[in-house]
Design an enzyme around this catalytic site. Structure first.
Site, short mmCIF file in Angstrom:
data_model
loop_
_atom_site.label_atom_id
_atom_site.label_comp_id
_atom_site.label_asym_id
_atom_site.label_seq_id
_atom_site.Cartn_x
_atom_site.Cartn_y
_atom_site.Cartn_z
N LEU A 41 0.92 -1.10 0.06
CA LEU A 41 -0.07 0.05 0.11
C LEU A 41 0.87 1.34 0.11
O LEU A 41 0.47 2.16 -0.51
CB LEU A 41 -1.00 -0.04 1.07
CG LEU A 41 -2.06 -1.04 1.29
CD1 LEU A 41 -2.80 -1.32 2.60
CD2 LEU A 41 -3.05 -0.90 0.18
N MET A 46 9.60 5.16 8.49
CA MET A 46 9.46 4.29 9.32
C MET A 46 8.97 3.00 9.21
O MET A 46 9.36 1.97 9.81
CB MET A 46 8.71 4.80 10.67
CG MET A 46 9.11 5.98 11.39
SD MET A 46 8.39 6.50 12.69
CE MET A 46 8.10 5.04 13.81
N LYS A 67 1.57 -3.40 9.10
CA LYS A 67 2.40 -2.36 9.04
C LYS A 67 3.52 -3.01 9.42
O LYS A 67 3.78 -3.42 10.72
CB LYS A 67 2.00 -1.09 10.29
CG LYS A 67 2.97 0.10 10.10
CD LYS A 67 2.35 1.23 11.03
CE LYS A 67 3.20 2.42 10.90
NZ LYS A 67 2.69 3.57 11.72
N ASP A 172 -0.66 15.29 15.20
CA ASP A 172 -0.04 15.54 13.88
C ASP A 172 -1.35 15.20 12.99
O ASP A 172 -1.47 14.53 12.00
CB ASP A 172 0.69 14.21 13.62
CG ASP A 172 1.56 14.55 12.09
OD1 ASP A 172 1.64 15.90 11.87
OD2 ASP A 172 2.09 13.53 11.78
#
Length: 317
Positions: A41, A46, A67, A172
């Site tokens: 994706l 990171m 992830k 954020d």
């Protein structure tokens, strides 16, 4: 670790291109632990994120996002602790307007987490595509999207864990971290740098974390934050979504604010809104009050909660 599997019973459908299914005998298929990897994706500084499928008995199948943290990043203490903070908070926060975390752990020495796959685009990508096509996202749609963002943020801001407030601040809030599904669901993503009472690592005083264009004035100074910092960020995002311009940027209009982060942070700290207020008054007057209250320089004078800002946005027609 990833394992190479070649079989003839399964097929893979490319969700990105819409190409017909391809027999696995014609291509390599990978798995990671129990997860069958369908496609990549995206990738950031990171981590890499993959679309994966998990299967169970009775033909159970579920598609989620996987992830995988980059190995070199996980050797850095602060980055590793940010990942731990994200998965801990993700496991606690269950709300329709927050991306859900499902699982986390180690496969070999590889840290991973799985989360809800939002089949759609980020608000950043949607706004970018609108600019490319010389179109504007309807203001009513912007109001509804940011109202939903406020709902998710208010839930996080007021969340109580084991009888004590979490005192969570996202830090954020920006278009890239607002995901919109093909069915119109709005999800706040990426609590990786969120501040919360349960964090295993706390930001050193005087250190600013976040994205400069959407920071609050107090955030640029690295001061202690509360929910009103995220409210300011939503106000800045509102202005950008409506106008395609950044509310607080005093540099060359042809440059991107991230090209000169210090100048951007200085502009945010000064909180000079004359041009932004005049622009909204001329082109989007219905949003002027909400923007002004959300982006007051002094947080004591700012809209007190994401819930209140969401209510204002819901009333705009």
């Amino acid at each position: 670790m990833m394992t190479d599997h070649r079989t003839t019973d399964d097929i893979v459908f490319d969700f990105e291109t819409g190409e017909p299914p391809v027999a696995l005998e014609e291509r390599t298929q990978y798995t990671f632990g129990p997860y069958r990897i369908l496609r990549k994706l995206g990738e950031g500084g990171m981590a890499s994120v993959f679309l994966v499928e998990i299967r169970g008995a009775f033909d159970f199948r579920k598609v989620v996002a996987l992830k995988l943290m980059h190995a070199q990043i996980m050797r850095e203490t602060v980055q590793r602790q940010m990942f731990v903070n994200e998965v801990r908070l993700g496991g606690m926060l269950q709300h329709p307007n927050i991306v859900q975390m499902f699982d986390c752990g180690l496969e070999g020495n590889q840290p991973f987490c799985t989360m809800e796959f939002v089949n759609g685009w980020s608000l950043e990508r949607i706004l970018g595509r609108c600019r490319e096509m010389h179109m504007e996202l309807p203001p009513s749609v912007i109001a509804e999207v940011l109202r939903a963002v406020c709902d998710g943020l208010h839930f996080a801001h007021t969340f109580v864990h084991e009888g004590a407030p979490l005192d969570l601040v996202h830090r954020d809030v920006k278009p890239a971290n607002v995901l919109i599904s093909r069915h119109g669901e709005v999800k706040v993503a990426d609590f990786g740098i969120a501040k919360a009472a349960v964090n295993v690592h706390h930001t050193q005083a005087g250190v600013a974390r976040g994205t400069a264009m959407y920071m609050s004035p107090e955030q640029t100074l690295g001061r202690d934050l509360d929910c009103r910092s995220d409210v300011f960020s939503v106000g800045s995002m509102l202005y950008f979504a409506l106008t395609g311009m950044f509310a607080f940027w005093s540099g060359d209009p042809n440059d991107h604010p991230l090209a000169d982060v210090m100048a951007t942070m200085h502009a945010v700290l000064q909180c000079e809104r004359t041009f932004a207020v005049r622009t909204l008054a001329e082109h989007h007057p219905a949003f002027l009050d909400a923007f002004s209250r959300a982006t007051e320089k002094k947080r004591e004078e700012r809209c007190a909660s994401a819930e209140l800002l969401g209510t204002e946005l819901a009333e705009i027609r």
